[in-house]
Motif scaffolding. Structure first.
Motif, mmCIF file in Angstrom:
data_model
loop_
_atom_site.group_PDB
_atom_site.id
_atom_site.type_symbol
_atom_site.label_atom_id
_atom_site.label_comp_id
_atom_site.label_asym_id
_atom_site.label_seq_id
_atom_site.Cartn_x
_atom_site.Cartn_y
_atom_site.Cartn_z
ATOM 1 N N PHE A 112 -0.307 5.647 -9.520
ATOM 2 C CA PHE A 112 -0.062 4.260 -10.018
ATOM 3 C C PHE A 112 -1.108 3.998 -10.812
ATOM 4 N N GLU A 113 -2.304 4.151 -10.428
ATOM 5 C CA GLU A 113 -3.674 3.565 -11.125
ATOM 6 C C GLU A 113 -3.804 4.410 -12.322
ATOM 7 N N ASP A 114 -3.221 5.902 -12.310
ATOM 8 C CA ASP A 114 -3.284 6.686 -13.470
ATOM 9 C C ASP A 114 -2.603 6.193 -14.584
ATOM 10 N N ALA A 115 -1.066 5.804 -14.124
ATOM 11 C CA ALA A 115 -0.167 5.554 -14.993
ATOM 12 C C ALA A 115 -0.218 4.209 -15.831
ATOM 13 N N LEU A 116 -1.109 3.155 -15.052
ATOM 14 C CA LEU A 116 -1.309 2.036 -15.501
ATOM 15 C C LEU A 116 -2.659 1.714 -16.128
ATOM 16 N N GLY A 117 -3.563 2.599 -15.618
ATOM 17 C CA GLY A 117 -4.965 2.676 -16.079
ATOM 18 C C GLY A 117 -5.013 3.163 -17.452
ATOM 19 N N MET A 118 -6.430 2.901 -18.113
ATOM 20 C CA MET A 118 -6.823 3.525 -19.351
ATOM 21 C C MET A 118 -7.634 4.953 -19.351
ATOM 22 N N MET A 119 -7.776 5.352 -18.030
ATOM 23 C CA MET A 119 -8.538 6.672 -18.079
ATOM 24 C C MET A 119 -8.422 7.573 -17.088
ATOM 25 N N ASP A 120 -8.244 8.759 -17.258
ATOM 26 C CA ASP A 120 -8.171 9.820 -16.048
ATOM 27 C C ASP A 120 -9.133 10.989 -16.470
ATOM 28 N N PHE A 121 -10.236 10.706 -15.748
ATOM 29 C CA PHE A 121 -11.562 11.404 -15.745
ATOM 30 C C PHE A 121 -11.634 12.337 -14.697
ATOM 31 N N ALA A 180 0.703 -1.171 0.186
ATOM 32 C CA ALA A 180 -0.028 -0.059 0.025
ATOM 33 C C ALA A 180 0.834 1.088 0.060
ATOM 34 N N GLU A 181 2.167 1.083 0.763
ATOM 35 C CA GLU A 181 2.967 2.587 0.799
ATOM 36 C C GLU A 181 3.462 2.861 -0.533
ATOM 37 N N LYS A 182 3.378 4.133 -0.641
ATOM 38 C CA LYS A 182 3.794 4.384 -2.177
ATOM 39 C C LYS A 182 5.387 4.204 -2.346
ATOM 40 N N GLN A 183 6.231 4.741 -1.647
ATOM 41 C CA GLN A 183 7.625 4.638 -1.584
ATOM 42 C C GLN A 183 8.118 3.347 -1.572
ATOM 43 N N VAL A 184 7.579 2.480 -0.866
ATOM 44 C CA VAL A 184 7.894 0.920 -0.494
ATOM 45 C C VAL A 184 7.427 0.324 -1.853
ATOM 46 N N ARG A 185 6.410 0.536 -2.081
ATOM 47 C CA ARG A 185 6.110 -0.244 -3.447
ATOM 48 C C ARG A 185 6.720 0.108 -4.622
ATOM 49 N N GLY A 186 7.242 1.279 -4.727
ATOM 50 C CA GLY A 186 8.045 1.830 -5.731
ATOM 51 C C GLY A 186 9.299 1.110 -5.919
ATOM 52 N N LYS A 187 10.053 1.086 -4.660
ATOM 53 C CA LYS A 187 11.138 0.315 -4.583
ATOM 54 C C LYS A 187 11.094 -1.263 -5.049
ATOM 55 N N ALA A 188 9.952 -1.750 -4.412
ATOM 56 C CA ALA A 188 9.543 -2.993 -4.843
ATOM 57 C C ALA A 188 9.529 -3.415 -6.324
ATOM 58 N N PHE A 189 8.810 -2.478 -6.740
ATOM 59 C CA PHE A 189 8.800 -2.555 -8.472
ATOM 60 C C PHE A 189 9.888 -2.554 -9.133
ATOM 61 N N ASP A 190 11.019 -1.400 -8.587
ATOM 62 C CA ASP A 190 12.180 -1.685 -9.225
ATOM 63 C C ASP A 190 13.107 -2.787 -9.026
ATOM 64 N N ARG A 191 12.867 -3.589 -7.798
ATOM 65 C CA ARG A 191 13.571 -4.732 -7.649
ATOM 66 C C ARG A 191 13.033 -5.777 -8.679
#
Length: 530
Positions: free
Chosen positions: A265-274, A31-42
């Motif tokens: 994150f959902e904006d970047a990977l999702g298909m819509m920003d309304f 859930a935490e943004k910074q921790v999640r970002g590091k996990a995706f980098d790994r």
């Protein structure tokens, strides 16, 4: 015709899925943004090493390149995110698909501003401030259709620090200008009319941390700051960003996964920003970006319905923090007092070289004194008593009684004839260009500076005072029945430039040899001035 995605070999997709599905799923549950970002980098590093093994000569032995692998990782992440929400009915931060992030509000948050508010939604936070001024402080907006004046404008700042980065800090970029304009249009419909609130309003939003939907946080924060400043808005306004999880090659319908209050994150990977902003009555501003093949009307309707529920929830939280606009302006805010004077009295109020109006600003500690062509006067001061006292002084200056040259009722008596000499005419007002005299009770005329004395008069107030009596001769009456009189012509026929009632009343003017020539010369000079 559907747009085509980059033709990626299925083999690279299969290899990436085999190597990284487990790692990506683990990161999606953080859930935490910074921790999640590091996990995706790994996870990305792990996939790149597994899919692109190095050969003995140091080059990759795989039949695809690094760019193909990066695209495959992103497509796999989009797919796994969509599957997670569909199967588990839970988003990255643990919310349901129609749930708004926790909201906290603090208003005011800054002690010395005219209005301020801190709006936090999840890990997106905006600090909004409002400054009030008079209409001379309106923003000049240069457009293709010419310059316009904006009495309400909103400026949005998104520093790199809001997303944990170090970068250039300078003038706003296109993104910031666009987001500020979106938020401004959302709130503009709620701003009171000038006659109800004669102020210029500048709102500024500073994004201190961002994880999606900072422009909609700006709408909420600036609306609260306006209310904190005492601006009587017609209704509070809030905004929310809606997202969509579908395959990029699909057209979304009413059954598609629609997300409320999306994360970055959902904006970047999702298909819509309304982005949808509005009040309890309806929508005031929208902005839509999509990455898939399109939206069916059912998807749009469902998105608007979900956004309405979210907006009502947010408005409820705002009402708990600040139920309505404050009744009084902040102590540091300027107060504006309005009054109306006859347009003919504008020159009298301003005075020679702006002397009178400058004196008012200095004597009553005014921030400004704005006078429009139609006689509307706006006085601005931090101290309301000062503004009210200045208003009384202006009313005295332009009062329409026997102390000034203006009358409420039009003179209806007989007019004197051209050539008639008026004895002991009383000076009722002085200006830099001449004096106003009372020819008959209720009838007043201008004696121009060039007609006061045979010699040049540099400063009228040094020689002529209100209450002095002078003899004048009527030399012209125009089509508006306005009289022009001359003291020099009267003196040439045996009159006086001033009676004993004035300080200079004892001095006689030199007599002219021919009174008729004096009248003709005055008429010629009058025509020359015209």
């Amino acid at each position: 015709e559907k747009a085509k995605l980059y033709d990626l070999p299925q083999s690279v997709m299969d290899a990436v899925a085999e190597a990284g599905t487990e790692k990506i799923d683990e990161a999606l549950h953080i859930a935490e943004k910074q921790v999640r970002g590091k996990a995706f980098d790994r996870a990305k590093d792990h996939i790149m090493q597994a899919v692109l093994p190095d050969s003995a000569d140091g080059e990759s032995a795989a039949p695809w390149d690094a760019e193909d692998v990066k695209i495959a990782i992103k497509r796999l992440t989009i797919k796994r995110l969509r599957n997670m929400v569909q199967i588990e009915d839970t988003r990255i931060d643990g919310r349901k698909i129609d749930q708004v992030r926790p909201i906290t509000i603090d208003a005011p948050v800054l002690p010395c501003t005219h209005g301020s508010a801190l709006f936090t939604r999840g890990t997106t936070q905006a600090v909004a401030t409002v400054v009030l001024g008079d209409k001379s402080m309106a923003l000049t907006d240069a457009t293709l259709h010419g310059d316009t004046k904006k009495r309400f404008y909103l400026q949005y700042n998104f520093p790199p620090s809001s997303v944990g980065e170090v970068g250039r800090v300078g003038p706003p970029g296109r993104r910031e200008v666009g987001h500020g304009d979106l938020a401004e249009r959302a709130i503009a419909s709620a701003v009171p009319e000038f006659q109800d609130f004669p102020y210029t309003m500048r709102a500024e939003s500073l994004i201190t941390q961002s994880d999606g939907s900072s422009s909609m946080a700006t709408v909420c924060a600036c609306c609260l700051a306006l209310m904190d400043a005492g601006v009587p808005i017609t209704s509070p306004v809030a905004g929310v960003a809606m997202g969509l999880l579908v395959d990029p090659m699909e057209i979304a319908d009413s059954e598609s996964l629609i997300l409320t209050d999306i994360l970055g994150f959902e904006d970047a990977l999702g298909m819509m920003d309304f982005k949808i902003a509005g009040n309890t009555s309806g929508v005031t501003s929208i902005q839509l970006d999509i990455k898939n093949q399109g939206l069916k009307i059912g998807a749009v309707e469902r998105t608007l319905e979900r956004a309405k529920l979210a907006r009502e929830h947010i408005l409820g939280k705002m009402a708990e923090a600040l139920p309505s606009s404050r009744e009084n302006l902040a102590a540091s805010a300027p107060k504006i007092v309005q009054l109306k004077i006859p347009p003919t009295a504008i020159g009298k109020l301003i005075g020679p070289g702006g002397k009178n109006i400058k004196g008012l600003i200095e004597d009553f500690k005014l921030d400004s004194c704005d006078v429009s062509d139609d006689g509307e006067v706006n006085l601005m001061a931090v101290d309301m008593d000062n503004a009210k006292n200045a208003k009384k002084k202006i009313e005295e200056i332009v009062s329409e009684d026997d102390k000034g040259p203006f009358k409420k009722e039009e003179y209806k008596g007989p007019l004197p004839k051209v050539g008639e000499i008026i004895k002991d005419a009383k000076i009722v007002w002085t200006e830099a260009y001449g004096v106003f005299i009372e020819v008959r009770p209720g009838l007043r005329a201008l004696c121009h500076i060039s007609e006061l004395e045979a010699t040049r008069t540099n400063n009228i107030s040094d020689k002529f005072k209100v209450g002095d009596l002078i003899d004048v001769k009527v030399i012209d009456i125009n089509e508006k029945k306005q009289l022009k009189v001359s003291s020099t012509c009267a003196a040439a026929e045996g009159g006086e430039t001033s009676s004993s009632g004035g300080a200079h009343g004892q001095a006689k003017a030199e007599e002219a040899s021919d009174a008729q020539n004096c009248s003709q010369a005055a008429a010629a000079e009058s025509r020359t001035r015209s």
